[in-house]
Design a protein around this motif. Sequence first.
Motif, mmCIF file in Angstrom:
data_model
loop_
_atom_site.group_PDB
_atom_site.id
_atom_site.type_symbol
_atom_site.label_atom_id
_atom_site.label_comp_id
_atom_site.label_asym_id
_atom_site.label_seq_id
_atom_site.Cartn_x
_atom_site.Cartn_y
_atom_site.Cartn_z
ATOM 1 N N UNK A 242 1.048 -0.942 -0.151
ATOM 2 C CA UNK A 242 -0.281 0.238 0.374
ATOM 3 C C UNK A 242 1.088 1.213 0.029
ATOM 4 N N UNK A 243 1.607 1.301 0.832
ATOM 5 C CA UNK A 243 2.781 3.121 0.322
ATOM 6 C C UNK A 243 3.812 2.831 -0.061
ATOM 7 N N UNK A 244 4.155 1.866 -0.963
ATOM 8 C CA UNK A 244 4.087 1.325 -2.347
ATOM 9 C C UNK A 244 3.617 2.391 -3.581
ATOM 10 N N UNK A 245 1.971 1.683 -3.525
ATOM 11 C CA UNK A 245 1.265 2.341 -4.642
ATOM 12 C C UNK A 245 1.072 3.651 -4.087
ATOM 13 N N UNK A 246 0.668 4.402 -2.944
ATOM 14 C CA UNK A 246 0.560 5.608 -2.946
ATOM 15 C C UNK A 246 2.213 6.125 -2.841
ATOM 16 N N UNK A 247 2.722 6.051 -2.961
ATOM 17 C CA UNK A 247 3.867 7.168 -3.575
ATOM 18 C C UNK A 247 3.679 7.561 -4.880
ATOM 19 N N UNK A 248 3.087 6.725 -6.073
ATOM 20 C CA UNK A 248 3.072 6.925 -7.159
ATOM 21 C C UNK A 248 3.532 7.141 -7.855
ATOM 22 N N UNK A 249 5.168 6.457 -7.263
ATOM 23 C CA UNK A 249 6.300 5.586 -8.687
ATOM 24 C C UNK A 249 6.394 4.792 -9.344
ATOM 25 N N UNK A 339 7.958 7.804 4.923
ATOM 26 C CA UNK A 339 8.041 9.552 4.583
ATOM 27 C C UNK A 339 9.420 9.373 3.500
ATOM 28 N N UNK A 340 10.251 8.825 3.534
ATOM 29 C CA UNK A 340 11.359 8.088 3.128
ATOM 30 C C UNK A 340 11.454 7.013 1.735
ATOM 31 N N UNK A 341 10.173 5.949 1.556
ATOM 32 C CA UNK A 341 10.323 5.141 0.930
ATOM 33 C C UNK A 341 9.964 6.181 -0.426
ATOM 34 N N UNK A 342 9.271 7.019 -1.233
ATOM 35 C CA UNK A 342 8.873 7.717 -2.397
ATOM 36 C C UNK A 342 10.475 8.766 -2.919
ATOM 37 N N UNK A 343 10.669 9.532 -1.620
ATOM 38 C CA UNK A 343 12.178 9.551 -2.357
ATOM 39 C C UNK A 343 13.153 8.986 -3.034
ATOM 40 N N UNK A 344 13.466 7.329 -2.295
ATOM 41 C CA UNK A 344 14.177 6.827 -2.697
ATOM 42 C C UNK A 344 14.144 5.501 -3.795
ATOM 43 N N UNK A 345 12.254 5.630 -3.666
ATOM 44 C CA UNK A 345 12.225 4.718 -5.262
ATOM 45 C C UNK A 345 12.446 6.084 -6.630
ATOM 46 N N UNK A 346 12.092 7.166 -6.537
ATOM 47 C CA UNK A 346 12.603 8.427 -7.358
ATOM 48 C C UNK A 346 13.455 8.177 -7.370
ATOM 49 N N UNK A 347 14.747 8.416 -6.950
ATOM 50 C CA UNK A 347 15.965 8.029 -7.251
ATOM 51 C C UNK A 347 16.493 6.537 -6.906
#
Length: 406
Positions: A242-249, A339-347
């Motif tokens: 759910x948290x990976x999905x919520x990042x939108x990445x 909170x750090x999951x989205x930026x990490x996935x983006x990078x």
Amino acid sequence: MRRAGSGRSAARTRTGVPDRPATGRVVVVSADIGAGHDAAAAELSHLLTGHGLAVDRLNFLSLLPRPLDTGVRETYRSMLRWLPWCYEALFSATARSTRSMELLRAALRPAVRRVLGHLPADTRAVVTTFPFANQLLGPMRSAGLITAPLVTYVTDFAIHPSWISPGVDLYCVVHELSRQQAVAAGATAARVVRPLVSARFGALSELSTQAARQRLGLPERARLALIVAGSWGIGEVTRTAAEVLATGCAEPVVVCGRNERLHRRLRRFPGHVLGWVDDMPTLMRAADVVVENAGGLTCQEALASGRPTITYRPIPGHGRANAAILRRSALTSYIASAQRLGPALTELLSRAGDSAADTDARIDMASVVAEVMSPTRGRRRREPGPTSEQTPMRQPPQGDVPERSG
């Protein structure tokens, strides 16, 4: 996920090279608890037979008296799934207490005669991929009941004391930090080796990401984050998805393994949910990034595939211990909060592509085993008496197995 054993497996299976005579016999001792220990043993057996060696596979749990055989597996599974805090407490307590390993050796002692009955007279080396096996075979080696070299391949990055036992000649680990930890824990000799994962994980040039996705029916243009949690599908998998999905990445691709309850729970999840997967190399090839939670063999497979890997919400016990090593080594990106999951996935996704994994210069396990089997090394051993080529096993004296553990 590889196919894990179920129930009480046969104690011994035998493999070899049919077209030429074997140059020696190696006994590989694993356990059908999860899939990682058996998968490492299977890969080692494949490598050894390629070197012209005969291989016997032993399922350690099948060698134990009832009810220890199934009790160990089911207790471990139940604690991970239903009482993770209990497993964390037990893992931490046994990491601090040498007495716990002494008690474990005492509990395993009744299995000595059965183990000896499964070790052929022409055995020239014994290799373990399961820590409890060391607590039985190590004292047997120290007592002279096994005279063939005893080697262990550690399937974790972190070295729990259950891996360390008197009598083990060599510990093989996959990272220098693991080697240092093993030596600090009392290992007499430790060596960094290549992970025991299939060469298919590193053969990225043979299959493009697009072709892998076509083969598996996954979207060809989307960014895909592969979420893995071992063969049992243990941990906060639903929350992670759910948290990976919520990042939108990225779109989550969740592997539930043999956890049918998890598979049913995620049936309506707006991602890609898989049960048991036989072809993990292709699935990892199809992913842009891997999210793992245990740091075991699946993590080693992801690293071998060259895919960027995130360690997130690690499971208690060995998962958190492995995460600490992975964080220090920077082998994976350890993410401590949502909170750090989205930026990490983006990078990581910005760097994802079809590039191959780096060439692995570490020595392979089959070469290590061949070295310890060599007559030259045998003559340098500290103990007197016949070499391992002459009498690999000795029968115990009348009565029970020696009480000493070191």
